[in-house]
Scaffold this active site. Structure first.
Site, short mmCIF file in Angstrom:
data_model
loop_
_atom_site.label_atom_id
_atom_site.label_comp_id
_atom_site.label_asym_id
_atom_site.label_seq_id
_atom_site.Cartn_x
_atom_site.Cartn_y
_atom_site.Cartn_z
N VAL A 61 30.97 40.19 22.46
CA VAL A 61 30.32 39.42 23.51
C VAL A 61 30.67 37.94 23.36
CG1 VAL A 61 28.20 39.17 22.15
CG2 VAL A 61 28.10 38.91 24.62
N CYS A 106 30.58 37.04 19.61
CA CYS A 106 31.55 37.95 19.00
C CYS A 106 30.92 38.85 17.94
CB CYS A 106 32.73 37.18 18.41
SG CYS A 106 33.63 36.19 19.63
#
Length: 230
Positions: free
Chosen positions: A86, A177
């Site tokens: 993400v 992430c």
């Protein structure tokens, strides 16, 4: 997309602020044109309105805010086709999408992006480095650039996001992430009042990226790329 008037190895354009969905559609069109021989390698540089993106293996639990809170803040949530988990994009962040033929050269493609970002930051007096354990470009203040690519069929799409003057508070909406760590930006690390105009930084970064890839560079007028602006 055919007959783009740029014979160099890498054509580039700065598009300003572009909706994430439009940027994704544009990458896919350029990828198809490249596969068909109707376009060369292209570097798109731009910024997005506030958006959280989940990669192919992204864990939705790494989005910490409920949908209602995201709507209240005007932040979109999108599942996308890049690798990685993400991440967040928003105004004041310089996003780069190199659409290139890379064959199996994913590592060198990613390394080229990292080298160009590190060189740009060095020009501004900032020391930075790549981390294999948590991919991205890092500084003493935290992660300053995220990288995520899709390289199916030997053509790379997606790319990097460099935090220039982005609202870092929005990173609190996610676990970036999938790794809880500080996030940095150029404006937070540099002296107050340091000029950080995205268009100028985009031009310099385009030249540094072309150098990292050993490519000749040619500017492509944004009107020839023709994304919808927001």
């Amino acid at each position: 997309m055919s007959d783009l008037p740029c014979p160099a190895h890498l054509q580039w354009s700065y598009l300003g602020r572009v909706a994430y969905a439009t940027g994704l559609e544009l990458q896919q069109a350029l990828r198809q044109a490249l596969l068909q021989g109707a376009s060369g390698d292209t570097l798109l540089l731009l910024e997005h309105p506030p958006v959280i993106t989940l990669g192919r293996w992204g864990n939705a639990e790494n989005v910490l805010a409920p949908a209602a809170e995201l709507r209240r803040r005007g932040v979109e949530l999108v599942r996308t086709d890049r690798g990685g988990d993400v991440t967040y994009h928003g105004p004041g962040q310089l996003v780069g999408y190199p659409i290139r033929r890379i064959g199996r050269g994913v590592v060198s493609h990613v390394q080229g992006m990292a080298d160009a970002i590190i060189a740009l930051l060095k020009e501004h007096g900032l020391r930075s480095w790549w981390r294999d354990d948590h991919p991205g470009v890092w500084t003493e203040g935290g992660k300053i650039a995220a990288v995520g690519v899709d390289a199916r069929g030997g053509v790379a799409t997606h790319g990097f996001a460099l935090n220039v003057s982005v609202d870092l508070d929005h990173f609190g909406l996610i676990v970036p992430c999938g790794h809880q760590a500080p996030v940095a930006s150029m404006d937070r690390l540099l002296s107050p009042g340091t000029p950080l105009e995205l268009a100028a930084l985009a031009g310099r970064l385009a030249h540094l990226l072309a150098r990292a890839y050993g490519a000749n560079l040619c500017f492509l007028e944004p009107g020839l790329v023709a994304p919808a602006r927001v």
